[in-house]
Design an enzyme around this catalytic site. Sequence first.
Site, mmCIF file in Angstrom:
data_model
loop_
_atom_site.group_PDB
_atom_site.id
_atom_site.type_symbol
_atom_site.label_atom_id
_atom_site.label_comp_id
_atom_site.label_asym_id
_atom_site.label_seq_id
_atom_site.Cartn_x
_atom_site.Cartn_y
_atom_site.Cartn_z
ATOM 1 N N CYS A 199 41.856 -18.947 40.539
ATOM 2 C CA CYS A 199 42.834 -17.791 40.444
ATOM 3 C C CYS A 199 43.890 -17.898 41.528
ATOM 4 O O CYS A 199 44.567 -18.564 41.980
ATOM 5 C CB CYS A 199 42.261 -16.309 40.153
ATOM 6 S SG CYS A 199 43.575 -15.272 39.226
ATOM 7 N N HIS A 253 39.018 -17.559 35.461
ATOM 8 C CA HIS A 253 37.633 -17.299 36.372
ATOM 9 C C HIS A 253 36.588 -17.687 35.780
ATOM 10 O O HIS A 253 35.720 -16.922 35.103
ATOM 11 C CB HIS A 253 37.889 -15.658 36.637
ATOM 12 C CG HIS A 253 38.513 -14.937 37.377
ATOM 13 N ND1 HIS A 253 38.376 -14.830 38.685
ATOM 14 C CD2 HIS A 253 40.062 -14.505 37.150
ATOM 15 C CE1 HIS A 253 39.449 -14.098 39.127
ATOM 16 N NE2 HIS A 253 40.361 -14.127 38.469
ATOM 17 N N GLU A 307 33.830 -18.262 37.123
ATOM 18 C CA GLU A 307 32.412 -17.535 37.790
ATOM 19 C C GLU A 307 32.256 -16.237 36.912
ATOM 20 O O GLU A 307 31.100 -15.997 36.951
ATOM 21 C CB GLU A 307 32.954 -17.110 39.105
ATOM 22 C CG GLU A 307 33.457 -15.634 39.515
ATOM 23 C CD GLU A 307 35.068 -15.679 39.252
ATOM 24 O OE1 GLU A 307 35.576 -16.843 38.532
ATOM 25 O OE2 GLU A 307 35.634 -14.594 39.417
#
Length: 254
Positions: free
Chosen positions: A119, A222, A224
Amino acid sequence: MNHALNKPFIGISSSLLTINQGSFIGRERTFVGYDYVQSVVSTGGVPFVLPVVTEEELIYDQIKMMDGLLLSGGYDVNPQFYGEEPAQGLETVNQERDLHEMQLARLAYQAGKPIFGICRGLQLLNVVFGGSLYQDIYSAIPHALQHDQKMKPQMGTHQVNVVENTLLHQIVDQKQLLTNSYHHQAIKTLAPTFIVNARSKDGLIEGIEKKDHPFILAVQWHPELMFNHSLPMLKLFEAFVQAAVKRKERSNGS
Ligand code: MN
């Protein structure tokens, strides 16, 4: 335990968060989302958080300690670093964090250490190597899709087309990915020596990689927040951590 010794050290860049309640109002804390930590742990790396510091020697020492650099998400990059005045849609900027991460990125690149940008991490990499950003997608690109999703973070909401013959394509082995989306900025001009590896259907750049380095890869979404739910997102972290293992083995001379 030999196995533990072979684990690569992954430095995760952090943010400064101003406390707005309780006894320490106005003080700042070193802050990073725990999902970044978990993603590295789950794929065999040893995560450690890199506090924002701006002394050059300290940043150099931070880089020496790591086998791979994870540039986390967060605030907008100061537009002065790509030669623009602040637009109306610009949001929070933290100059110290910008300076810290730009120097981390330069030094990791010079040391041949893998970098994975997420990001803001993608935006930061593009700026530090000479590209620019749309300061606010919605005011700059009226036909843009929704890139600040209202669904759960682990849910993908928009598709990206993966460009063939890229590192990203090699890693995820899919032509399309369903990604989550939490950004209001995007790449305007791509930094030289980078290529685009993913785009959303409205044409925005959603992933980049650097051609003159074994592993500098960044995505606008994202992973994660999705790695427990989406195999391609897990593969991204695995590939990054494995690149860090390789870099570590090179420096050990084994
Ligand atoms: Mn998006």
